[in-house]
Design a protein around this motif. Sequence first.
Motif, PDB file in Angstrom:
ATOM      1  N   LYS A  39       0.837  -1.208   0.000  1.00 48.27           N
ATOM      2  CA  LYS A  39       0.000   0.000   0.000  1.00 48.27           C
ATOM      3  C   LYS A  39       0.871   1.257   0.000  1.00 48.27           C
ATOM      4  CE  LYS A  39      -3.302   2.460   3.005  1.00 48.27           C
ATOM      5  NZ  LYS A  39      -4.135   2.976   1.895  1.00 48.27           N
ATOM      6  N   LEU A  40       1.877   1.253   0.849  1.00 40.29           N
ATOM      7  CA  LEU A  40       2.752   2.415   0.981  1.00 40.29           C
ATOM      8  C   LEU A  40       3.515   2.668  -0.320  1.00 40.29           C
ATOM      9  CD1 LEU A  40       3.855   4.583   2.849  1.00 40.29           C
ATOM     10  CD2 LEU A  40       5.473   2.918   3.765  1.00 40.29           C
ATOM     11  N   ILE A  41       4.050   1.610  -0.908  1.00 39.71           N
ATOM     12  CA  ILE A  41       4.830   1.742  -2.150  1.00 39.71           C
ATOM     13  C   ILE A  41       3.944   2.207  -3.299  1.00 39.71           C
ATOM     14  CG2 ILE A  41       6.127   0.448  -3.881  1.00 39.71           C
ATOM     15  CD1 ILE A  41       7.161  -1.293  -1.519  1.00 39.71           C
ATOM     16  N   THR A  42       2.747   1.623  -3.392  1.00 34.81           N
ATOM     17  CA  THR A  42       1.813   2.004  -4.458  1.00 34.81           C
ATOM     18  C   THR A  42       1.431   3.477  -4.358  1.00 34.81           C
ATOM     19  OG1 THR A  42       0.899  -0.244  -4.563  1.00 34.81           O
ATOM     20  CG2 THR A  42      -0.444   1.525  -5.489  1.00 34.81           C
ATOM     21  N   GLU A  43       1.166   3.935  -3.137  1.00 33.41           N
ATOM     22  CA  GLU A  43       0.802   5.338  -2.930  1.00 33.41           C
ATOM     23  C   GLU A  43       1.928   6.263  -3.370  1.00 33.41           C
ATOM     24  OE1 GLU A  43      -2.146   4.843   0.973  1.00 33.41           O
ATOM     25  OE2 GLU A  43      -0.021   5.385   1.224  1.00 33.41           O
ATOM     26  N   ARG A  44       3.125   5.940  -2.985  1.00 32.39           N
ATOM     27  CA  ARG A  44       4.246   6.838  -3.271  1.00 32.39           C
ATOM     28  C   ARG A  44       4.568   6.862  -4.766  1.00 32.39           C
ATOM     29  NH1 ARG A  44       7.082   8.277   1.413  1.00 32.39           N
ATOM     30  NH2 ARG A  44       9.095   8.366   0.385  1.00 32.39           N
ATOM     31  N   ARG A  45       4.440   5.739  -5.441  1.00 33.36           N
ATOM     32  CA  ARG A  45       4.681   5.709  -6.885  1.00 33.36           C
ATOM     33  C   ARG A  45       3.626   6.502  -7.642  1.00 33.36           C
ATOM     34  NH1 ARG A  45       6.668  -0.635  -7.570  1.00 33.36           N
ATOM     35  NH2 ARG A  45       8.733  -0.304  -6.626  1.00 33.36           N
ATOM     36  N   GLY A  47       2.564   9.279  -6.418  1.00 33.27           N
ATOM     37  CA  GLY A  47       2.769  10.649  -5.976  1.00 33.27           C
ATOM     38  C   GLY A  47       1.963  11.037  -4.758  1.00 33.27           C
ATOM     39  N   LEU A  48       1.461  10.033  -4.029  1.00 31.75           N
ATOM     40  CA  LEU A  48       0.672  10.295  -2.826  1.00 31.75           C
ATOM     41  C   LEU A  48       1.530  10.049  -1.590  1.00 31.75           C
ATOM     42  CD1 LEU A  48      -2.625   8.475  -3.873  1.00 31.75           C
ATOM     43  CD2 LEU A  48      -2.126  10.931  -4.003  1.00 31.75           C
ATOM     44  N   TYR A  49       1.750  11.081  -0.795  1.00 31.18           N
ATOM     45  CA  TYR A  49       2.546  10.966   0.424  1.00 31.18           C
ATOM     46  C   TYR A  49       1.613  11.128   1.614  1.00 31.18           C
ATOM     47  CZ  TYR A  49       6.405  11.155  -2.801  1.00 31.18           C
ATOM     48  OH  TYR A  49       7.275  10.861  -3.820  1.00 31.18           O
ATOM     49  N   VAL A  50       1.048  10.004   2.044  1.00 31.72           N
ATOM     50  CA  VAL A  50      -0.003   9.988   3.050  1.00 31.72           C
ATOM     51  C   VAL A  50       0.542   9.681   4.441  1.00 31.72           C
ATOM     52  CG1 VAL A  50      -2.176   8.895   3.739  1.00 31.72           C
ATOM     53  CG2 VAL A  50      -1.675   9.262   1.303  1.00 31.72           C
ATOM     54  N   ALA A  51       1.443   8.709   4.510  1.00 29.32           N
ATOM     55  CA  ALA A  51       1.908   8.201   5.801  1.00 29.32           C
ATOM     56  C   ALA A  51       3.022   9.056   6.390  1.00 29.32           C
ATOM     57  CB  ALA A  51       2.384   6.762   5.646  1.00 29.32           C
ATOM     58  N   ASP A  52       3.064   9.115   7.718  1.00 31.56           N
ATOM     59  CA  ASP A  52       4.098   9.872   8.437  1.00 31.56           C
ATOM     60  C   ASP A  52       5.073   8.965   9.186  1.00 31.56           C
ATOM     61  OD1 ASP A  52       3.069  12.596   7.927  1.00 31.56           O
ATOM     62  OD2 ASP A  52       1.361  11.914   9.106  1.00 31.56           O
ATOM     63  N   VAL A  53       4.528   7.931   9.845  1.00 30.67           N
ATOM     64  CA  VAL A  53       5.338   7.072  10.712  1.00 30.67           C
ATOM     65  C   VAL A  53       4.978   5.614  10.455  1.00 30.67           C
ATOM     66  CG1 VAL A  53       5.954   6.494  13.096  1.00 30.67           C
ATOM     67  CG2 VAL A  53       5.380   8.861  12.502  1.00 30.67           C
ATOM     68  N   PRO A  67      14.749  -1.080   0.642  1.00 38.95           N
ATOM     69  CA  PRO A  67      15.029  -1.071  -0.801  1.00 38.95           C
ATOM     70  C   PRO A  67      14.343   0.080  -1.540  1.00 38.95           C
ATOM     71  CG  PRO A  67      14.547  -3.305  -0.081  1.00 38.95           C
ATOM     72  CD  PRO A  67      14.227  -2.396   1.076  1.00 38.95           C
ATOM     73  N   GLU A  68      13.155   0.465  -1.070  1.00 38.66           N
ATOM     74  CA  GLU A  68      12.425   1.552  -1.727  1.00 38.66           C
ATOM     75  C   GLU A  68      12.839   2.931  -1.206  1.00 38.66           C
ATOM     76  OE1 GLU A  68      10.169   1.509  -4.202  1.00 38.66           O
ATOM     77  OE2 GLU A  68      10.388  -0.661  -4.475  1.00 38.66           O
ATOM     78  N   LYS A  69      13.796   2.940  -0.263  1.00 40.91           N
ATOM     79  CA  LYS A  69      14.325   4.191   0.300  1.00 40.91           C
ATOM     80  C   LYS A  69      13.191   5.078   0.855  1.00 40.91           C
ATOM     81  CE  LYS A  69      18.307   4.094  -2.808  1.00 40.91           C
ATOM     82  NZ  LYS A  69      19.131   3.399  -1.819  1.00 40.91           N
ATOM     83  N   ILE A  70      12.338   4.450   1.661  1.00 37.80           N
ATOM     84  CA  ILE A  70      11.164   5.133   2.195  1.00 37.80           C
ATOM     85  C   ILE A  70      11.432   5.788   3.550  1.00 37.80           C
ATOM     86  CG2 ILE A  70       8.856   4.641   3.157  1.00 37.80           C
ATOM     87  CD1 ILE A  70       8.406   2.785   0.798  1.00 37.80           C
ATOM     88  N   LEU A  71      12.424   5.286   4.291  1.00 35.44           N
ATOM     89  CA  LEU A  71      12.662   5.788   5.643  1.00 35.44           C
ATOM     90  C   LEU A  71      13.820   6.777   5.700  1.00 35.44           C
ATOM     91  CD1 LEU A  71      12.260   2.542   7.787  1.00 35.44           C
ATOM     92  CD2 LEU A  71      10.518   4.232   7.158  1.00 35.44           C
TER      93      LEU A  71
END
Length: 291
Positions: A39-45, A47-53, A67-71
């Motif tokens: 869910k997090l990866i799909t959102e970011r791809r 262009g949706l930046y919803v999550a904070d923590v 691997p997705e360099k999310i943190l």
Amino acid sequence: LYGAYGLADARDIFISSVKNRFGLEVEMTVARGPELAAKLITERRAGLYVADVYLGGATTIVASLFPEKILDPIEPYIILPEVKDPAMWLGGKLPIWDKERRAFSSLAQVSTRTAINTSFVKQEEITSYQDLLNPKWRGKIIMSDPTVTGSGHSWASLAVWLNSADYLKELVKQEPFLTRDSRQLSEWLARGKYVIGLGIDTGATQNFIRAGTSLWIVPSFKEGAELRGSAGHVGMINKPAHPSSAKTFLNWILSKDGQTMLSKANGVASRRLDVPTDHLERWQVPDLKVN
């Protein structure tokens, strides 16, 4: 807040605690690790930046978020002296375990990820990995699927570490039933459909124990036990939608107050040395003399 499945029962406590303490509204998404990561990866791809923590297991962090360099590196977000002080944490250092300093392991769960139904299995019958290979248990074992990330995979990894790869070949002969539903695993174990559970979700199992079932979590094997972060791994998601609120939440969840809440809600000891343990069984408190 994106949280692991094991925190589902703590959702309301999280929301009310942060609301009462800081006046902040918490929107908490809870799912199994692979689903949460997808869910997090799909959102970011998109262009949706919803999550904070992120608050959950280590496997999701290693397999997907790194691997997705999310943190982001987490230390720049830590501002409370009581959180920054290494002496407050087990082992005398901040439990940040990757080279780029992104993952903070706040909980200290002593675990074999193994449970039994004591209506059918005596506690003294399961004290070693070898006991699970007794032919009397063939067809009576349920196991979290070890071929996907999660508690079943971790159970199998530790079993190999403490025994050998051949051990799993012997376990397969016991014909364990595999499931990817951790609640189903605990429920079927509680109902006696199966009598031994491997790769259990501790939180889900403890809920059934509190409900009065005959489940019992094996505290350790003769070969050793695991000291793991459970659902207490904290990561700061980069490009957060609410950076100030995220920093507030991070410092609170790693404070004595936040860790006490998380420890009680999750039924797991904190790595903070000042967090009370009177709500836990003695075996749940880390003993560094145990392998």
